[in-house]
Design a protein around this motif. Structure first.
Motif, PDB file in Angstrom:
ATOM      1  N   PRO A  57       0.838  -1.200   0.000  1.00 46.52           N
ATOM      2  CA  PRO A  57       0.000   0.000   0.000  1.00 46.52           C
ATOM      3  C   PRO A  57       0.871   1.247   0.000  1.00 46.52           C
ATOM      4  CG  PRO A  57       0.123  -0.924   2.198  1.00 46.52           C
ATOM      5  CD  PRO A  57       0.821  -1.897   1.299  1.00 46.52           C
ATOM      6  N   HIS A  58       0.255   2.388  -0.250  1.00 49.32           N
ATOM      7  CA  HIS A  58       1.002   3.641  -0.329  1.00 49.32           C
ATOM      8  C   HIS A  58       1.792   3.894   0.959  1.00 49.32           C
ATOM      9  CE1 HIS A  58       2.016   7.765  -1.359  1.00 49.32           C
ATOM     10  NE2 HIS A  58       1.514   8.159  -0.204  1.00 49.32           N
ATOM     11  N   GLU A  59       1.182   3.607   2.084  1.00 50.82           N
ATOM     12  CA  GLU A  59       1.846   3.862   3.366  1.00 50.82           C
ATOM     13  C   GLU A  59       3.164   3.102   3.456  1.00 50.82           C
ATOM     14  OE1 GLU A  59       0.833   3.603   8.180  1.00 50.82           O
ATOM     15  OE2 GLU A  59      -0.565   2.808   6.685  1.00 50.82           O
ATOM     16  N   TRP A  60       3.156   1.837   3.010  1.00 50.42           N
ATOM     17  CA  TRP A  60       4.380   1.043   3.067  1.00 50.42           C
ATOM     18  C   TRP A  60       5.378   1.516   2.015  1.00 50.42           C
ATOM     19  CZ3 TRP A  60       7.686  -1.308   5.750  1.00 50.42           C
ATOM     20  CH2 TRP A  60       8.699  -2.054   5.154  1.00 50.42           C
ATOM     21  N   ALA A  61       4.901   1.888   0.824  1.00 49.52           N
ATOM     22  CA  ALA A  61       5.811   2.359  -0.219  1.00 49.52           C
ATOM     23  C   ALA A  61       6.599   3.570   0.249  1.00 49.52           C
ATOM     24  CB  ALA A  61       5.023   2.680  -1.485  1.00 49.52           C
ATOM     25  N   VAL A  62       5.937   4.486   0.949  1.00 49.72           N
ATOM     26  CA  VAL A  62       6.605   5.682   1.467  1.00 49.72           C
ATOM     27  C   VAL A  62       7.620   5.297   2.534  1.00 49.72           C
ATOM     28  CG1 VAL A  62       6.276   7.819   2.769  1.00 49.72           C
ATOM     29  CG2 VAL A  62       4.692   7.222   0.919  1.00 49.72           C
ATOM     30  N   GLU A  63       7.206   4.421   3.456  1.00 53.77           N
ATOM     31  CA  GLU A  63       8.117   4.006   4.525  1.00 53.77           C
ATOM     32  C   GLU A  63       9.330   3.284   3.956  1.00 53.77           C
ATOM     33  OE1 GLU A  63       8.126   1.071   8.452  1.00 53.77           O
ATOM     34  OE2 GLU A  63       6.244   1.957   7.758  1.00 53.77           O
ATOM     35  N   ALA A  64       9.089   2.407   2.976  1.00 56.00           N
ATOM     36  CA  ALA A  64      10.186   1.656   2.376  1.00 56.00           C
ATOM     37  C   ALA A  64      11.183   2.571   1.683  1.00 56.00           C
ATOM     38  CB  ALA A  64       9.634   0.628   1.398  1.00 56.00           C
ATOM     39  N   GLU A  65      10.675   3.577   0.976  1.00 53.10           N
ATOM     40  CA  GLU A  65      11.567   4.509   0.285  1.00 53.10           C
ATOM     41  C   GLU A  65      12.374   5.326   1.283  1.00 53.10           C
ATOM     42  OE1 GLU A  65      13.703   6.185  -2.609  1.00 53.10           O
ATOM     43  OE2 GLU A  65      12.290   4.491  -2.808  1.00 53.10           O
ATOM     44  N   ASN A  66      11.768   5.710   2.405  1.00 48.24           N
ATOM     45  CA  ASN A  66      12.499   6.435   3.443  1.00 48.24           C
ATOM     46  C   ASN A  66      13.615   5.579   4.025  1.00 48.24           C
ATOM     47  OD1 ASN A  66      10.932   8.732   3.162  1.00 48.24           O
ATOM     48  ND2 ASN A  66       9.493   8.150   4.776  1.00 48.24           N
ATOM     49  N   LEU A  67      13.340   4.288   4.206  1.00 45.21           N
ATOM     50  CA  LEU A  67      14.357   3.380   4.729  1.00 45.21           C
ATOM     51  C   LEU A  67      15.509   3.226   3.735  1.00 45.21           C
ATOM     52  CD1 LEU A  67      12.014   0.651   6.267  1.00 45.21           C
ATOM     53  CD2 LEU A  67      13.598   2.118   7.542  1.00 45.21           C
ATOM     54  N   ARG A  68      15.182   3.094   2.454  1.00 42.27           N
ATOM     55  CA  ARG A  68      16.239   2.976   1.438  1.00 42.27           C
ATOM     56  C   ARG A  68      17.100   4.240   1.403  1.00 42.27           C
ATOM     57  NH1 ARG A  68      11.778   1.143  -1.734  1.00 42.27           N
ATOM     58  NH2 ARG A  68      11.728  -1.137  -1.877  1.00 42.27           N
ATOM     59  N   THR A  69      16.457   5.394   1.492  1.00 43.29           N
ATOM     60  CA  THR A  69      17.191   6.655   1.479  1.00 43.29           C
ATOM     61  C   THR A  69      18.162   6.736   2.648  1.00 43.29           C
ATOM     62  OG1 THR A  69      15.335   7.770   0.391  1.00 43.29           O
ATOM     63  CG2 THR A  69      16.958   9.171   1.509  1.00 43.29           C
ATOM     64  N   ALA A  70      17.754   6.158   3.770  1.00 44.25           N
ATOM     65  CA  ALA A  70      18.609   6.143   4.959  1.00 44.25           C
ATOM     66  C   ALA A  70      19.636   5.015   4.912  1.00 44.25           C
ATOM     67  CB  ALA A  70      17.749   6.000   6.220  1.00 44.25           C
ATOM     68  N   GLY A  71      19.640   4.259   3.804  1.00 42.60           N
ATOM     69  CA  GLY A  71      20.623   3.189   3.657  1.00 42.60           C
ATOM     70  C   GLY A  71      20.229   1.891   4.304  1.00 42.60           C
ATOM     71  N   ARG A  72      18.949   1.729   4.628  1.00 37.76           N
ATOM     72  CA  ARG A  72      18.487   0.497   5.262  1.00 37.76           C
ATOM     73  C   ARG A  72      17.634  -0.311   4.292  1.00 37.76           C
ATOM     74  NH1 ARG A  72      15.377   1.853  10.530  1.00 37.76           N
ATOM     75  NH2 ARG A  72      15.446  -0.420  10.673  1.00 37.76           N
ATOM     76  N   ASN A  73      17.708  -1.614   4.408  1.00 40.91           N
ATOM     77  CA  ASN A  73      16.915  -2.504   3.566  1.00 40.91           C
ATOM     78  C   ASN A  73      15.532  -2.651   4.183  1.00 40.91           C
ATOM     79  OD1 ASN A  73      15.749  -4.555   2.091  1.00 40.91           O
ATOM     80  ND2 ASN A  73      17.533  -5.896   2.171  1.00 40.91           N
ATOM     81  N   PRO A  74      14.473  -2.212   3.512  1.00 41.26           N
ATOM     82  CA  PRO A  74      13.127  -2.301   4.107  1.00 41.26           C
ATOM     83  C   PRO A  74      12.678  -3.735   4.363  1.00 41.26           C
ATOM     84  CG  PRO A  74      12.996  -1.594   1.815  1.00 41.26           C
ATOM     85  CD  PRO A  74      14.442  -1.527   2.195  1.00 41.26           C
ATOM     86  N   ASP A  75      13.253  -4.715   3.660  1.00 47.19           N
ATOM     87  CA  ASP A  75      12.866  -6.108   3.863  1.00 47.19           C
ATOM     88  C   ASP A  75      13.136  -6.569   5.295  1.00 47.19           C
ATOM     89  OD1 ASP A  75      12.223  -6.062   1.219  1.00 47.19           O
ATOM     90  OD2 ASP A  75      13.834  -7.394   0.547  1.00 47.19           O
TER      91      ASP A  75
END
Length: 286
Positions: A57-75
């Protein structure tokens, strides 16, 4: 490991999933599969290969992108609550590369008993061993767990036709001497991010080899100039762009830091153009 150990670890994982299935983002999971040597019934599997399919969902897509930007793997947000930090588990999220040989263990709405029943229905097969990896070249040795099958196929096929050349580098950690470059990197990543560490190592490599940092393309962005013959990215996020970058932008080389980590080795694939005409004609899929 012994099969009895692998089964016990999977039982614990299924119990964790059942206990946390209402938590965020675990409640987004639709299906959980096991594949590889455990699914084939091997008596001594090398590791436990898992596929998690989840809603986005959109909420997770935003959170995942924020994690990637911070250098973290959202998985990791799915992996750790279920499997902890055990290295025995190799977890893929929303991946179809091994789906054809996967065994469903759990789907949304299942009870714990149903999931455990599916696990114990997988028969042991003493003749089953670890399946050979598809589309392997020497540069992938030891790194294939972090390189998707589609990426391996694209790169290996292009190597076989002479469209590209690939070798392996181990990038050294290096301090960035230029203040402007350091400021630029800190503007993109936190200093504690594995991506910042990888970017510093790439910048140091370029500096050592006489490459103008401001005429490069670093992880999805031109550093300044639009004409950028040198490219680098991390976690194979932008590999779909390799053919275009090495044929239409005067590309000299592409550095791919396969698995940036806070402290581990910074293994890098160095991709150089071979026969550019063949690279243009290659069936590079993503």
């Amino acid at each position: 490991m012994k099969r009895i150990t692998a089964i016990a670890l999977l039982e614990e994982a299924l119990r964790n999933l059942d206990a946390r299935k209402g938590d965020w983002p675990i409640r987004l999971i639709d299906n959980l599969y096991v594949f590889g040597s455990v699914a084939r019934g091997a008596s001594e599997p090398h590791d436990i290969d898992i596929i998690i399919e989840h809603d986005v969902p959109h909420e997770w897509a935003v959170e995942a992108e924020n994690l990637r930007t911070a250098g973290r793997n959202p998985d990791v947000r799915f992996r750790e609550p279920i499997f902890g930090r055990r290295r025995s588990f190799q977890v893929l999220c929303n991946s179809r590369q091994e789906k054809f040989q996967a065994v469903l263990l759990w789907k949304r709405g299942d009870s714990l008993e149903t999931a455990l029943g599916r696990l114990h229905e997988i028969p042991e097969d003493p003749s089953a061993g670890r399946a050979p990896r598809e589309a392997m070249i020497p540069a992938f040795d030891g790194l294939d767990r972090w390189i998707s099958l589609s990426d391996r196929k694209n790169i290996a096929a292009a190597v076989s036709t002479g469209a590209i050349q690939v070798d392996r580098l181990l990038l050294a950690d290096g301090a960035v001497a230029d203040r402007k470059i350091e400021t630029y990197l800190l503007g993109r990543w936190k200093p504690t991010s594995p991506l910042y560490r990888a970017a510093c190592a790439v910048a140091s490599y370029w500096q050592t080899h006489g490459v103008d940092f401001w005429a490069t393309h670093l992880h999805g962005e031109d550093t300044r100039d639009w004409q950028t013959p040198h490219f680098a990215s991390f976690n194979l996020r932008y590999t779909r762009a390799v053919p275009v970058c090495l044929t239409e932008h005067g590309g000299v080389e592409w550095l791919e830091v396969v698995h940036p980590t806070p402290r581990g080795p910074l293994n890098c694939l160095r991709i150089k153009p071979g026969d550019r005409e063949k690279l243009v004609q290659s069936e590079w899929k993503f």
